[in-house]
Write a protein that holds these residues in place. Structure first.
Motif, mmCIF file in Angstrom:
data_model
loop_
_atom_site.group_PDB
_atom_site.id
_atom_site.type_symbol
_atom_site.label_atom_id
_atom_site.label_comp_id
_atom_site.label_asym_id
_atom_site.label_seq_id
_atom_site.Cartn_x
_atom_site.Cartn_y
_atom_site.Cartn_z
ATOM 1 N N ALA A 248 -6.698 8.128 2.833
ATOM 2 C CA ALA A 248 -6.790 6.480 2.241
ATOM 3 C C ALA A 248 -8.359 6.377 2.876
ATOM 4 N N LYS A 249 -8.551 6.810 4.171
ATOM 5 C CA LYS A 249 -9.581 6.898 4.641
ATOM 6 C C LYS A 249 -10.912 6.989 3.763
ATOM 7 N N GLU A 250 -10.945 8.135 2.448
ATOM 8 C CA GLU A 250 -11.621 7.939 1.758
ATOM 9 C C GLU A 250 -11.978 6.820 0.758
ATOM 10 N N ARG A 251 -10.619 6.099 0.384
ATOM 11 C CA ARG A 251 -10.322 4.769 -0.550
ATOM 12 C C ARG A 251 -10.930 4.451 0.442
ATOM 13 N N GLN A 252 -11.288 4.040 0.809
ATOM 14 C CA GLN A 252 -11.480 2.561 2.066
ATOM 15 C C GLN A 252 -9.950 1.663 2.237
ATOM 16 N N ALA A 253 -8.596 2.185 2.195
ATOM 17 C CA ALA A 253 -7.859 1.074 1.523
ATOM 18 C C ALA A 253 -7.924 0.595 3.128
ATOM 19 N N SER A 254 -7.077 -0.897 2.807
ATOM 20 C CA SER A 254 -6.468 -2.155 2.817
ATOM 21 C C SER A 254 -5.504 -2.049 3.740
ATOM 22 N N MET A 255 -4.727 -1.232 2.980
ATOM 23 C CA MET A 255 -3.271 -1.140 3.902
ATOM 24 C C MET A 255 -2.209 -0.072 3.074
ATOM 25 N N ILE A 256 -1.493 0.462 3.713
ATOM 26 C CA ILE A 256 -0.826 1.575 2.981
ATOM 27 C C ILE A 256 1.034 1.453 3.330
ATOM 28 N N ILE A 257 1.161 1.271 1.830
ATOM 29 C CA ILE A 257 2.596 1.182 1.445
ATOM 30 C C ILE A 257 3.391 2.633 1.443
ATOM 31 N N SER A 258 4.602 2.491 1.674
ATOM 32 C CA SER A 258 5.260 3.604 1.721
ATOM 33 C C SER A 258 6.752 2.763 1.762
ATOM 34 N N VAL A 259 7.983 3.769 1.378
ATOM 35 C CA VAL A 259 9.815 4.181 1.362
ATOM 36 C C VAL A 259 10.278 4.218 2.085
ATOM 37 N N PRO A 260 10.511 3.443 3.625
ATOM 38 C CA PRO A 260 12.134 4.720 3.968
ATOM 39 C C PRO A 260 12.770 5.020 2.937
ATOM 40 N N LYS A 261 13.800 5.728 3.494
ATOM 41 C CA LYS A 261 15.341 6.012 2.859
ATOM 42 C C LYS A 261 16.515 5.588 4.187
ATOM 43 N N LYS A 262 16.998 5.187 2.788
ATOM 44 C CA LYS A 262 18.396 4.320 3.734
ATOM 45 C C LYS A 262 19.225 5.436 4.532
ATOM 46 N N HIS A 263 20.054 6.307 3.519
ATOM 47 C CA HIS A 263 20.716 7.067 3.215
ATOM 48 C C HIS A 263 20.746 8.420 4.810
ATOM 49 N N TYR A 280 0.959 4.537 14.763
ATOM 50 C CA TYR A 280 0.133 4.910 15.862
ATOM 51 C C TYR A 280 -1.226 5.483 15.353
ATOM 52 N N ASN A 281 -1.690 5.963 14.821
ATOM 53 C CA ASN A 281 -2.898 7.057 13.885
ATOM 54 C C ASN A 281 -3.562 5.730 13.089
ATOM 55 N N SER A 282 -2.891 5.335 12.423
ATOM 56 C CA SER A 282 -3.743 4.217 12.235
ATOM 57 C C SER A 282 -4.287 2.965 12.095
ATOM 58 N N ASN A 283 -5.508 2.389 10.790
ATOM 59 C CA ASN A 283 -6.374 1.574 11.589
ATOM 60 C C ASN A 283 -6.396 0.883 10.776
ATOM 61 N N VAL A 284 -5.524 0.976 9.590
ATOM 62 C CA VAL A 284 -5.200 0.034 8.480
ATOM 63 C C VAL A 284 -3.614 -0.701 8.981
ATOM 64 N N PRO A 285 -3.315 -1.417 8.684
ATOM 65 C CA PRO A 285 -1.595 -1.941 8.061
ATOM 66 C C PRO A 285 -1.065 -1.269 7.510
ATOM 67 N N LEU A 286 0.352 -0.616 7.281
ATOM 68 C CA LEU A 286 1.467 0.070 6.815
ATOM 69 C C LEU A 286 2.498 -1.303 6.269
ATOM 70 N N LEU A 287 2.758 -1.214 5.372
ATOM 71 C CA LEU A 287 3.870 -2.116 4.533
ATOM 72 C C LEU A 287 5.280 -1.165 4.234
ATOM 73 N N PHE A 288 6.320 -0.746 4.564
ATOM 74 C CA PHE A 288 7.545 0.022 4.760
ATOM 75 C C PHE A 288 8.606 -1.589 3.648
ATOM 76 N N LEU A 289 8.492 -0.766 2.664
ATOM 77 C CA LEU A 289 9.248 -0.781 1.822
ATOM 78 C C LEU A 289 10.838 -0.622 1.890
ATOM 79 N N PRO A 290 11.894 -1.344 1.885
ATOM 80 C CA PRO A 290 13.022 -0.964 2.332
ATOM 81 C C PRO A 290 13.650 -0.293 0.132
#
Length: 293
Positions: A248-263, A280-290
Motif C-alpha cells: 500500500a505504501k509503495e502505491r501511495q494508497a489512500s485506503m485499504i479494503i478487506s473482507v473478514p469472514k463470518k463463519h 494499529y500499524n496502518s497510517n491510512v484508513p481501513l475499510l472492512f466489508l462484511p
C-alpha cells in the motif's frame, strides 16, 4: 459465482448510502475519525451522522466495585456528545444532520444490532497508537465489531490525513474471500471514490501461487471489477501485515479494503490478530466489508 441477487438499483444505493454511525469515547483519536468522515460524506451521499457513545455504570477492577448513578452518567455522556457535535457541525456542513446517542452497556453487545436497525451505511471508528494492555483491549473491541457487524466498518488511524482525496485503493485478499464478497457493497464505495484500484493477492511464502482455483478467483474478480480497470498484484510474505502495508505504501494508497469472514471467525488472512495489527500499524484508513452469509 455471483448472482443477480447481489446487484442493487441506483435508487436503493442512494437510500443505503445515507447515514454514518460514528463511535466515540471522546478521545482525540475518535474525533479524528469523525473529521475523516466529514471529508468523505459528500462522496457517499451521506446526510446524517449519528455520534454514538456506550457507557457503563459498573466499574470493576477494584477491591470494591463502583456502581455509578445511571442517570448522571447518561447526562455527562450527552454533555460530552454535545461538545463533539459542536466541533463537528462546521466541518460536516449544513447538509449533514448530526444526531447523538448514548446507551448503557458494552459497545460490542449493542452496536451491531443498532447499526442494522438504523440502516447505517458504515460504522466509523478511530484507533490510536497504543501499547500494552490498553492496545490489547482496544484491539479486541475492534476485532469483535468486525466479526459481528453486518455493515461496513471504517477504521481510521490517529495519524490518517484528514481531507485527503481517496485517489488509490488497495483491495487486499487471499482470494478465499471471493465467494463471500458482496459485490454491491464493494461497488458502493469504489463507485463513490472513483479511485485507482489495486487488487493484491496475499499469500504465505510456502503457498502455491498458481493453483487452478487461484486463476478462477482472479478471473471472477476481474470480471466483477473490470469497469475500475484494476491492477493485480501478488505478495508472498509470512508477515502478512508487513506485506500489505508495504504494498500500500509503495502505491501511495489512500485506503485499504478487506473482507473478514463470518463463519468460523476470520479467514487465515484476516483473523483477529491480523486485523488488529493492520489497524494499529496502518497510517491510512481501513475499510472492512462484511461478507455474505
Amino acid at each position: 459465482m455471483y448472482d443477480d441477487g447481489i446487484i442493487i438499483s441506483a435508487i436503493s444505493l442512494k437510500r443505503i448510502m445515507k447515514s454514518l454511525l460514528i463511535l466515540t469515547d471522546f478521545s482525540e483519536a475518535a474525533f479524528r475519525a469523525a473529521e475523516y468522515a466529514c471529508g468523505i460524506a459528500p462522496l457517499l451521499q451521506v446526510d446524517r451522522f449519528i455520534l454514538y457513545h456506550a457507557y457503563q455504570t459498573y466499574v470493576g477492577g477494584t477491591e470494591i466495585p463502583i456502581i455509578e448513578d445511571s442517570h448522571e452518567v447518561y447526562l455527562a455522556s450527552m454533555e460530552s456528545l454535545g461538545l463533539q457535535h459542536d466541533r463537528l457541525s462546521t466541518l460536516a456542513g449544513p447538509g449533514v444532520k448530526i444526531e447523538m446517542m448514548a446507551r448503557e452497556g458494552l459497545l460490542t453487545d449493542t452496536i451491531a444490532a443498532y447499526a442494522e436497525q438504523e440502516n447505517i451505511a458504515a460504522i466509523v471508528m478511530g484507533v490510536s497508537g497504543k501499547s500494552g494492555l490498553e492496545a490489547l483491549l482496544l484491539g479486541s473491541v475492534t476485532a469483535e465489531i468486525l466479526k459481528t457487524s453486518t455493515v461496513p466498518v471504517l477504521v481510521v488511524p490517529g495519524d490518517a490525513l484528514v481531507g485527503r482525496p481517496v485517489k488509490t485503493v488497495v483491495f487486499a485478499t487471499d482470494l478465499k474471500d471471493v465467494n463471500h464478497l458482496s459485490a454491491a457493497r464493494l461497488d458502493d464505495f469504489l463507485g463513490a471514490f472513483k479511485a485507482q484500484l489495486y487488487i493484491v493477492n496475499v499469500g504465505g511464502e510456502t503457498d502455491e501461487k498458481y493453483r487452478p482455483e487461484t486463476f478462477e478467483a482472479i478471473t471472477d474478480l476481474h470480471r466483477l471489477l473490470e469497469k475500475y480497470n484494476p491492477t493485480f498484484g501478488y505478495i508472498s510474505r509470512d508477515d502478512v501485515v508487513d506485506g500489505i502495508l508495504s504494498y500500500a505504501k509503495e502505491r501511495q494508497a489512500s485506503m485499504i479494503i478487506s473482507v473478514p469472514k463470518k463463519h468460523g471467525g476470520f479467514s487465515a488472512l484476516f483473523h483477529k490478530s491480523i486485523s488488529k495489527k493492520l489497524a494499529y500499524n496502518s497510517n491510512v484508513p481501513l475499510l472492512f466489508l462484511p461478507g455474505l452469509e
